[in-house]
Write a protein that holds these residues in place. Structure first.
Motif, PDB file in Angstrom:
ATOM      1  N   HIS A 173       0.822  -1.214   0.000  1.00  9.38           N
ATOM      2  CA  HIS A 173       0.000   0.000   0.000  1.00  9.38           C
ATOM      3  C   HIS A 173       0.858   1.267   0.000  1.00  9.38           C
ATOM      4  O   HIS A 173       1.941   1.299   0.585  1.00  9.38           O
ATOM      5  CB  HIS A 173      -0.906  -0.012   1.230  1.00  9.38           C
ATOM      6  CG  HIS A 173      -2.069   0.926   1.133  1.00  9.38           C
ATOM      7  ND1 HIS A 173      -3.197   0.617   0.413  1.00  9.38           N
ATOM      8  CD2 HIS A 173      -2.269   2.161   1.659  1.00  9.38           C
ATOM      9  CE1 HIS A 173      -4.055   1.623   0.513  1.00  9.38           C
ATOM     10  NE2 HIS A 173      -3.510   2.576   1.255  1.00  9.38           N
ATOM     11  N   ASP A 202       2.533   4.629   0.893  1.00 10.79           N
ATOM     12  CA  ASP A 202       2.975   5.209   2.179  1.00 10.79           C
ATOM     13  C   ASP A 202       3.313   4.183   3.260  1.00 10.79           C
ATOM     14  O   ASP A 202       3.578   4.568   4.392  1.00 10.79           O
ATOM     15  CB  ASP A 202       1.940   6.197   2.752  1.00 10.79           C
ATOM     16  CG  ASP A 202       2.128   7.595   2.169  1.00 10.79           C
ATOM     17  OD1 ASP A 202       3.154   7.811   1.507  1.00 10.79           O
ATOM     18  OD2 ASP A 202       1.248   8.444   2.384  1.00 10.79           O
ATOM     19  N   HIS A 203       3.298   2.895   2.927  1.00  8.02           N
ATOM     20  CA  HIS A 203       3.664   1.908   3.943  1.00  8.02           C
ATOM     21  C   HIS A 203       5.183   1.802   4.108  1.00  8.02           C
ATOM     22  O   HIS A 203       5.662   1.141   5.016  1.00  8.02           O
ATOM     23  CB  HIS A 203       3.009   0.552   3.658  1.00  8.02           C
ATOM     24  CG  HIS A 203       1.579   0.513   4.108  1.00  8.02           C
ATOM     25  ND1 HIS A 203       0.881  -0.645   4.341  1.00  8.02           N
ATOM     26  CD2 HIS A 203       0.718   1.530   4.387  1.00  8.02           C
ATOM     27  CE1 HIS A 203      -0.352  -0.347   4.747  1.00  8.02           C
ATOM     28  NE2 HIS A 203      -0.473   0.965   4.763  1.00  8.02           N
ATOM     29  N   LYS A 227       7.708   1.501   1.240  1.00  9.89           N
ATOM     30  CA  LYS A 227       8.451   0.700   0.261  1.00  9.89           C
ATOM     31  C   LYS A 227       9.742   1.390  -0.170  1.00  9.89           C
ATOM     32  O   LYS A 227      10.806   0.780  -0.230  1.00  9.89           O
ATOM     33  CB  LYS A 227       7.583   0.432  -0.982  1.00  9.89           C
ATOM     34  CG  LYS A 227       6.324  -0.351  -0.687  1.00  9.89           C
ATOM     35  CD  LYS A 227       5.443  -0.506  -1.914  1.00  9.89           C
ATOM     36  CE  LYS A 227       4.879   0.814  -2.416  1.00  9.89           C
ATOM     37  NZ  LYS A 227       3.974   1.473  -1.458  1.00  9.89           N
ATOM     38  N   THR A 240      11.337   3.909   1.327  1.00 11.14           N
ATOM     39  CA  THR A 240      12.229   4.073   2.487  1.00 11.14           C
ATOM     40  C   THR A 240      12.967   2.762   2.755  1.00 11.14           C
ATOM     41  O   THR A 240      14.187   2.754   2.989  1.00 11.14           O
ATOM     42  CB  THR A 240      11.406   4.489   3.722  1.00 11.14           C
ATOM     43  OG1 THR A 240      10.637   5.658   3.394  1.00 11.14           O
ATOM     44  CG2 THR A 240      12.303   4.785   4.907  1.00 11.14           C
ATOM     45  N   LYS A 273       7.681   0.094   9.820  1.00  9.62           N
ATOM     46  CA  LYS A 273       7.295   1.084  10.832  1.00  9.62           C
ATOM     47  C   LYS A 273       7.082   0.406  12.185  1.00  9.62           C
ATOM     48  O   LYS A 273       6.271   0.873  13.003  1.00  9.62           O
ATOM     49  CB  LYS A 273       6.028   1.864  10.416  1.00  9.62           C
ATOM     50  CG  LYS A 273       6.112   2.453   9.003  1.00  9.62           C
ATOM     51  CD  LYS A 273       5.061   3.516   8.748  1.00  9.62           C
ATOM     52  CE  LYS A 273       5.078   3.924   7.271  1.00  9.62           C
ATOM     53  NZ  LYS A 273       4.163   5.034   6.978  1.00  9.62           N
ATOM     54  N   GLY A 275      12.364   0.700   8.185  1.00 13.59           N
ATOM     55  CA  GLY A 275      13.208   1.250   7.133  1.00 13.59           C
ATOM     56  C   GLY A 275      13.786   2.595   7.542  1.00 13.59           C
ATOM     57  O   GLY A 275      14.966   2.880   7.337  1.00 13.59           O
ATOM     58  N   LEU A 276      12.929   3.391   8.166  1.00 11.19           N
ATOM     59  CA  LEU A 276      13.335   4.757   8.534  1.00 11.19           C
ATOM     60  C   LEU A 276      14.471   4.740   9.556  1.00 11.19           C
ATOM     61  O   LEU A 276      15.483   5.423   9.398  1.00 11.19           O
ATOM     62  CB  LEU A 276      12.123   5.514   9.093  1.00 11.19           C
ATOM     63  CG  LEU A 276      12.280   7.019   9.245  1.00 11.19           C
ATOM     64  CD1 LEU A 276      12.492   7.680   7.886  1.00 11.19           C
ATOM     65  CD2 LEU A 276      11.046   7.610   9.924  1.00 11.19           C
TER      66      LEU A 276
HETATM   67  P1  GDP Z   1       5.897   4.178  -0.114  1.00 14.04           P
HETATM   68  O1  GDP Z   1       4.781   4.982  -0.670  1.00 14.04           O
HETATM   69  O2  GDP Z   1       5.413   2.810   0.286  1.00 14.04           O
HETATM   70  O3  GDP Z   1       7.120   4.124  -0.988  1.00 14.04           O
HETATM   71  O4  GDP Z   1       6.316   4.877   1.290  1.00 14.04           O
HETATM   72  P2  GDP Z   1       7.535   5.851   1.605  1.00 14.04           P
HETATM   73  O5  GDP Z   1       8.816   5.095   1.665  1.00 14.04           O
HETATM   74  O6  GDP Z   1       7.475   7.006   0.691  1.00 14.04           O
HETATM   75  O7  GDP Z   1       7.169   6.270   3.101  1.00 14.04           O
HETATM   76  C1  GDP Z   1       5.957   6.916   3.439  1.00 14.04           C
HETATM   77  C2  GDP Z   1       6.098   7.645   4.743  1.00 14.04           C
HETATM   78  O8  GDP Z   1       6.296   6.727   5.820  1.00 14.04           O
HETATM   79  C3  GDP Z   1       7.276   8.617   4.800  1.00 14.04           C
HETATM   80  O9  GDP Z   1       6.891   9.760   5.479  1.00 14.04           O
HETATM   81  C4  GDP Z   1       8.315   7.850   5.562  1.00 14.04           C
HETATM   82  O10 GDP Z   1       9.229   8.665   6.234  1.00 14.04           O
HETATM   83  C5  GDP Z   1       7.478   7.059   6.542  1.00 14.04           C
HETATM   84  N1  GDP Z   1       8.163   5.820   6.920  1.00 14.04           N
HETATM   85  C6  GDP Z   1       8.699   4.911   6.066  1.00 14.04           C
HETATM   86  N2  GDP Z   1       9.279   3.905   6.741  1.00 14.04           N
HETATM   87  C7  GDP Z   1       9.065   4.168   8.065  1.00 14.04           C
HETATM   88  C8  GDP Z   1       9.437   3.477   9.271  1.00 14.04           C
HETATM   89  O11 GDP Z   1      10.051   2.410   9.265  1.00 14.04           O
HETATM   90  N3  GDP Z   1       9.038   4.052  10.441  1.00 14.04           N
HETATM   91  C9  GDP Z   1       8.362   5.217  10.484  1.00 14.04           C
HETATM   92  N4  GDP Z   1       8.026   5.688  11.685  1.00 14.04           N
HETATM   93  N5  GDP Z   1       8.004   5.886   9.372  1.00 14.04           N
HETATM   94  C10 GDP Z   1       8.362   5.383   8.173  1.00 14.04           C
END
Ligand code: GDP
Ligand code: MG
Length: 393
Positions: A19, A21-22, A24, A26, A136, A174-175
């Motif tokens: 989904h 913003d989950h 991927k 990061t 996350k 990931g973050l």
């Molecule tokens: P994508 O749409 O699945 O590629 O998601 P993104 O990688 O763009 O991340 C979406 C949001 O979730 C961003 O604001 C990230 O900083 C946040 N995020 C991603 N990974 C993590 C994590 O492991 N922990 C936390 N707390 N936030 C995260």
């Protein structure tokens, strides 16, 4: 001079799905960072992965970005899959080449609609092995939430034919790993260990004629036209004669350059992510959706018989029947073309959930062969998954 690609470890194509913003992108960035610190990758920052201008503007991934890295035992090309439903189309073309996928599920949200849709698509396009990253995990309220999310994802995978009880599930952040936190860095290694152990090196089809579906075309000033894609079957060497097939008249050329991730190759084989320089080909002559093949190996066709499974509304498909004369888009390899469905006569219909035989007439010729898989889409939804049963002249 460019380095020569050493085929020292088996090569696999994997990717992230899940989904929007989950996390991927990061997670993809975190994997390259963690491995770069161990000398096994070049770190690619988040902005380097989400790189097409449209993506930055809209904040969502609409193209597929490739990164490469190694573990102790494998070489991986990793595609960061788009997350938004509007771009599932890109997922279809990218996922078709995946030997395995990392399903990213946020611990904060659990499985969401696109989580389900991506599982369905992965299953349809033949991705046999999925490893789950509950991302996350740093932000989960408590361990019980993580247990619940894990249970939910396992059940969802089982619902669509994956061995939900067996798939590895790793809790990651990931973050935090990207920030260098040692605990979460170790969890990224756990995830990669799970991928190494659980996703087998797939059997490569090396004994069939060479075929590469064209993903992208570039012009290199002074050298000529380059096409990129993953070799679907067979192998090709520098100097080989090839044909470009589909979407127009078939024409011949010769391979004058081969590269993978900026390294030169003497030959490319099934599974390899390849850039090919083709002699005397103009930029406008070749495009996504065509295939580069061994001479005479495959021909363009517009009519074929197919077996198609129509998805239910819960799987993202239609809520109502489709009728004889239906005109959706047919997605083959890296392209889609309109086509007309023949269900046997006026008034004939088929219901979501059914598997039906149909004849199809495409609006444009595509390089077709028996057994080729395709997706049927309409207005941004996948309504069916099909296989070519017979070519009709
Ligand atoms: P994508 O749409 O699945 O590629 O998601 P993104 O990688 O763009 O991340 C979406 C949001 O979730 C961003 O604001 C990230 O900083 C946040 N995020 C991603 N990974 C993590 C994590 O492991 N922990 C936390 N707390 N936030 C995260
Ligand atoms: Mg992304």
């Amino acid at each position: 001079a460019k380095q020569l690609y050493e085929r020292a470890k088996p090569h696999l194509n994997i990717g992230t799905m899940g989904h929007v913003d989950h996390g991927k992108t990061t997670l993809t960035a975190a994997i390259t960072k963690v491995l770069a610190d161990r000398g096994l990758a070049a770190a690619v920052p988040f902005e380097g992965i989400d790189r097409a201008p449209e993506e930055r503007d809209r904040g969502i991934t609409i193209n597929i970005a490739h990164v490469q890295y190694e573990t102790a035992t494998r070489h991986y090309a990793h595609v960061d899959m788009p997350g938004h439903a509007d771009f599932v189309k890109n997922m279809i073309t990218g996922a078709a080449q995946l030997d395995g996928a990392v399903l990213v599920v946020s611990a904060q949200d659990g499985a969401m609609p696109q989580t389900r849709e991506h599982i369905v698509l992965a299953r349809q396009v033949g991705v046999r092995h999925v490893v789950v990253a509950i991302n996350k995990a740093d932000a989960a309220a408590d361990a019980e939430i993580l247990d619940l999310v894990e249970l939910e994802v396992r059940e969802l995978l089982s619902e669509y034919g994956y061995p939900g009880d067996e798939v590895p599930v790793v809790r990651v952040s990931g973050l935090r790993a990207l920030e260098g936190d040692p605990y979460w860095t170790a969890r990224i290694m756990d995830l990669l260990d799970a991928v190494d152990a659980y996703v087998p090196v797939p059997p490569r089809v090396l004994d069939k004629p060479f075929l590469l579906p064209v993903e992208n075309v570039y012009t290199i000033t002074g050298r000529g036209t380059v096409v990129t894609g993953v070799v679907a079957q067979g192998s090709v060497e520098l100097g080989d004669r090839i044909e470009v097939v589909g979407l127009g008249d078939t024409f011949a050329s010769v391979v004058t350059g081969l590269e993978t991730f900026g390294q030169t190759m003497r030959h490319a084989e099934a599974g390899d992510n390849t850039a090919m320089l083709l002699r005397g080909v103009q930029r406008g002559q070749i495009r996504r959706g065509q295939v580069v093949s061994a001479p005479g190996a495959i021909a363009p066709h517009v009519r074929f018989r197919a077996r198609v499974r129509l998805l239910t509304a819960a799987e993202g498909g239609r809520g109502n029947p489709l009728f004889h004369g239906y005109r959706p888009q047919f997605h083959f390899r890296t392209t889609d073309v309109p086509g007309t469905v023949d269900l046997g006569g006026e008034g004939a219909m088929a219901l979501p959930g059914d598997t039906v035989e149909m004849a199809v007439e495409l609006g444009k010729p595509i390089a077709l062969a028996e057994g080729l898989g395709f997706a049927v889409r309409e207005g941004g939804r996948t309504v069916g998954a099909g296989t070519v049963v017979a070519i009709m002249q």
